[in-house]
Design a protein around this motif. Structure first.
Motif, PDB file in Angstrom:
ATOM      1  N   LYS A  62      41.439  38.073  37.026  1.00 55.97           N
ATOM      2  CA  LYS A  62      42.591  37.518  36.324  1.00 55.97           C
ATOM      3  C   LYS A  62      42.652  37.955  34.863  1.00 55.97           C
ATOM      4  O   LYS A  62      43.731  38.132  34.294  1.00 55.97           O
ATOM      5  N   ARG A  63      41.498  38.127  34.251  1.00 56.58           N
ATOM      6  CA  ARG A  63      41.481  38.555  32.845  1.00 56.58           C
ATOM      7  C   ARG A  63      42.065  39.955  32.706  1.00 56.58           C
ATOM      8  O   ARG A  63      42.897  40.229  31.836  1.00 56.58           O
ATOM      9  N   THR A  64      41.658  40.888  33.588  1.00 51.09           N
ATOM     10  CA  THR A  64      42.149  42.258  33.514  1.00 51.09           C
ATOM     11  C   THR A  64      43.634  42.322  33.831  1.00 51.09           C
ATOM     12  O   THR A  64      44.395  43.049  33.174  1.00 51.09           O
ATOM     13  N   LEU A  65      44.060  41.554  34.830  1.00 52.83           N
ATOM     14  CA  LEU A  65      45.477  41.532  35.190  1.00 52.83           C
ATOM     15  C   LEU A  65      46.322  41.007  34.042  1.00 52.83           C
ATOM     16  O   LEU A  65      47.377  41.570  33.718  1.00 52.83           O
ATOM     17  N   LEU A  66      45.872  39.935  33.395  1.00 51.15           N
ATOM     18  CA  LEU A  66      46.604  39.376  32.268  1.00 51.15           C
ATOM     19  C   LEU A  66      46.684  40.379  31.125  1.00 51.15           C
ATOM     20  O   LEU A  66      47.734  40.543  30.494  1.00 51.15           O
ATOM     21  N   SER A  69      46.179  30.412  36.259  1.00 52.52           N
ATOM     22  CA  SER A  69      45.026  30.320  37.148  1.00 52.52           C
ATOM     23  C   SER A  69      43.709  30.664  36.457  1.00 52.52           C
ATOM     24  O   SER A  69      42.650  30.198  36.894  1.00 52.52           O
ATOM     25  N   ILE A  70      43.738  31.438  35.381  1.00 57.34           N
ATOM     26  CA  ILE A  70      42.493  31.781  34.699  1.00 57.34           C
ATOM     27  C   ILE A  70      41.922  30.588  33.924  1.00 57.34           C
ATOM     28  O   ILE A  70      40.735  30.540  33.625  1.00 57.34           O
ATOM     29  N   LEU A  71      42.764  29.622  33.624  1.00 53.23           N
ATOM     30  CA  LEU A  71      42.329  28.480  32.814  1.00 53.23           C
ATOM     31  C   LEU A  71      41.132  27.765  33.425  1.00 53.23           C
ATOM     32  O   LEU A  71      40.180  27.398  32.726  1.00 53.23           O
ATOM     33  N   ALA A  72      41.153  27.591  34.741  1.00 56.58           N
ATOM     34  CA  ALA A  72      40.060  26.876  35.416  1.00 56.58           C
ATOM     35  C   ALA A  72      38.755  27.662  35.402  1.00 56.58           C
ATOM     36  O   ALA A  72      37.698  27.095  35.693  1.00 56.58           O
ATOM     37  N   GLN A  73      38.808  28.960  35.080  1.00 55.64           N
ATOM     38  CA  GLN A  73      37.595  29.767  34.990  1.00 55.64           C
ATOM     39  C   GLN A  73      37.012  29.780  33.580  1.00 55.64           C
ATOM     40  O   GLN A  73      35.968  30.376  33.350  1.00 55.64           O
ATOM     41  N   LEU A  74      37.692  29.138  32.654  1.00 55.62           N
ATOM     42  CA  LEU A  74      37.252  29.136  31.260  1.00 55.62           C
ATOM     43  C   LEU A  74      36.591  27.829  30.846  1.00 55.62           C
ATOM     44  O   LEU A  74      35.809  27.810  29.891  1.00 55.62           O
ATOM     45  N   VAL A  75      36.922  26.726  31.538  1.00 56.72           N
ATOM     46  CA  VAL A  75      36.354  25.422  31.188  1.00 56.72           C
ATOM     47  C   VAL A  75      35.886  24.718  32.457  1.00 56.72           C
ATOM     48  O   VAL A  75      36.423  24.969  33.541  1.00 56.72           O
ATOM     49  N   VAL A 114      37.233  34.452  42.819  1.00 54.91           N
ATOM     50  CA  VAL A 114      36.713  33.262  43.501  1.00 54.91           C
ATOM     51  C   VAL A 114      36.848  33.389  45.008  1.00 54.91           C
ATOM     52  O   VAL A 114      35.970  33.036  45.774  1.00 54.91           O
ATOM     53  N   HIS A 115      37.963  33.928  45.435  1.00 51.23           N
ATOM     54  CA  HIS A 115      38.174  34.065  46.883  1.00 51.23           C
ATOM     55  C   HIS A 115      38.942  35.347  47.125  1.00 51.23           C
ATOM     56  O   HIS A 115      40.094  35.468  46.740  1.00 51.23           O
ATOM     57  N   LYS A 121      45.005  19.273  41.423  1.00 43.80           N
ATOM     58  CA  LYS A 121      45.267  19.236  42.861  1.00 43.80           C
ATOM     59  C   LYS A 121      45.157  20.607  43.534  1.00 43.80           C
ATOM     60  O   LYS A 121      45.380  20.711  44.742  1.00 43.80           O
ATOM     61  N   THR A 122      44.804  21.665  42.763  1.00 45.85           N
ATOM     62  CA  THR A 122      44.757  23.007  43.331  1.00 45.85           C
ATOM     63  C   THR A 122      43.321  23.493  43.503  1.00 45.85           C
ATOM     64  O   THR A 122      42.554  23.508  42.540  1.00 45.85           O
ATOM     65  N   PRO A 123      42.924  23.918  44.704  1.00 45.28           N
ATOM     66  CA  PRO A 123      41.583  24.481  44.909  1.00 45.28           C
ATOM     67  C   PRO A 123      41.443  25.807  44.154  1.00 45.28           C
ATOM     68  O   PRO A 123      42.421  26.535  43.976  1.00 45.28           O
ATOM     69  N   ASP A 124      40.224  26.126  43.733  1.00 46.15           N
ATOM     70  CA  ASP A 124      39.990  27.343  42.956  1.00 46.15           C
ATOM     71  C   ASP A 124      40.435  28.603  43.686  1.00 46.15           C
ATOM     72  O   ASP A 124      40.940  29.542  43.073  1.00 46.15           O
ATOM     73  N   ASN A 125      40.247  28.641  44.999  1.00 47.29           N
ATOM     74  CA  ASN A 125      40.556  29.860  45.737  1.00 47.29           C
ATOM     75  C   ASN A 125      42.048  30.048  46.003  1.00 47.29           C
ATOM     76  O   ASN A 125      42.454  31.042  46.601  1.00 47.29           O
TER      77      ASN A 125
END
Length: 418
Positions: free
Chosen positions: A84-88, A143-149, A212-213, A351-355
């Motif tokens: 997600k970081r590279t895509l952003l 979606s990248i937010l959940a990978q930062l905190v 993640v998935h 309410k959203t799963p990581d994958n």
């Protein structure tokens, strides 16, 4: 994901900001959103100047919405199988290129040598390209937010992210009006390009994130359907998205702001910039308040009431012929919308799963973000058919109707708490 010493105080309003990568995230979010908002203001005013036609402005929104909606579900599939970081980072670079093209189109010599029709249709083409970019940048950003905190910090991070988005919107809208008035379109785009470059540099400093998935072995359409099924089976999430979507769709008074500023309130580009920023100022103020005093209960019920308040504010703006009253009405609409943004954003993250974050974020983007552009188009068509003032009042009334329907059709949202 590392934190500074003392970051384990989860009650602190600054708990997520202590994480270095989250700080880089909000820096890029601030400058990128400010650049996008400035582009929206500049393009809207330029189109008003060369056409004086509400439908011409309406087609700006449609030009961006068509690719954003068409690619939304596919982009979620791509985001979930990508770093997600590279895509952003790549989408920000592409936005830089589009902004450079807009700077050329709005040059005075371009209008003189190629004509107003060229400028008008060239703006549509570039905005269409930015719609393609946004189809991917929106879900990647969310979606990248959940990978930062850590997950326990997500409500705090969402509030900071929302306040960053809104403060950037305030400065973007207001400063664009001032800059167009004092340094012209080219000077304004120099600032815009600088802001996008800062955003790109900030993202570049974030480490690449694991996937993640991976859904590489899954057919694209099956992957997309998984995201849709999840959203439609999660009633609280579906209710919040639907309510906000229709409120934005019918309450899109912003599309007609050039006509209110120029023909009704007679305040010129500077007044137009402030009217554009008024709602975001209100949203920023309330979200900053919620950062220190978060909502503790009955968030679903509060969501319904604030969307109704948003509709009342839009009706007031439509009927007003006083600049001060119009500004206050838009300010209050922003207060209501700010609360809605925090509640909906928190529901989305929790309410959203990581994958499935990319696909769910893309569905949210398709319903919410693109409804802004469709709302622009709806407002332009309604203004052409009814007149500018009746079209805005109609939009506010329809927002109230949507709230009434959702009150009875979505009882789980009305009772939802987190």
């Amino acid at each position: 994901m590392s934190t500074d010493p003392g970051s384990n105080d989860l009650s602190s309003p600054f708990v997520s900001v202590r994480i270095k990568e989250f700080r880089l995230y909000i820096i890029q979010r601030f400058f990128f959103v400010m650049a996008m908002r400035m582009i929206g203001t500049v393009v809207g005013w330029k189109m008003y100047e060369i056409t004086r036609n509400p439908l011409a402005i309406a087609f700006i929104g449609l030009s961006e919405a068509i690719p954003a909606i068409s690619l939304a579900l596919y982009s979620g599939h791509v985001v979930d199988k990508s770093d997600k970081r590279t895509l952003l980072f790549r989408t920000i670079l592409l936005y830089f290129t589009s902004s450079a093209a807009l700077m050329f189109i709005t040059l005075h010599n371009t209008e003189i040598s190629l004509g107003k029709n060229f400028v008008q249709y060239a703006l549509y083409i570039v905005i269409f390209c930015t719609g393609i970019i946004r189809a991917f940048s929106g879900p990647a950003t969310s979606s990248i937010l959940a990978q930062l905190v850590p997950k326990i910090m997500l409500p705090n991070a969402v509030t900071w992210s929302s306040s960053t988005w809104l403060s950037a919107s305030v400065l973007g809208h207001a400063s664009a009006g001032f800059l167009v008035a004092y340094v012209g379109y080219t000077g304004t785009f120099v600032f815009i390009l600088s802001y996008i470059a800062i955003a790109a540099f900030s993202v570049f400093q974030i480490e690449r994130k694991p996937i993640v998935h991976s859904n590489r072995g899954q057919a694209t359409w099956e992957s997309v359907k998984d995201g849709l099924r999840y959203v439609f089976s999660t009633k609280e999430l579906l209710g919040a998205i639907t309510l906000d979507m229709f409120a934005v769709l019918f309450g899109g008074a912003v599309a007609m702001l050039p006509f209110f500023a120029g023909d009704i309130l007679h305040v010129g580009p500077i007044g137009f910039g402030w009217l554009n920023a008024a709602a975001d100022i209100g949203s920023f103020a309330v979200i900053l308040t919620l950062t220190f005093y978060p909502l503790r209960k009955k968030q679903g019920l509060i969501l319904l009431f604030v969307v109704a308040g948003f509709g009342v504010s839009i009706i007031t703006f439509g009927l007003s012929q006083l600049y001060f009253l119009s500004f206050i009405a838009l300010l209050l609409s922003g207060v209501m919308d700010g609360i809605s943004v925090v509640v909906r954003g928190t529901i989305l993250q929790l309410k959203t799963p990581d994958n499935m974050r990319g696909r769910v974020s893309s569905v949210n983007s398709m319903f919410i973000n693109s409804s802004n552009e469709i709302g622009y188009f709806e407002s332009g068509v309604a203004a052409k058919l009814m007149g500018v003032v009746p079209s805005v009042v109609f939009g506010g009334a329809m927002t109230l109707l949507v709230v009434a329907v959702m009150w009875f059709k979505a009882p789980s949202l009305r009772k939802f708490e987190y």
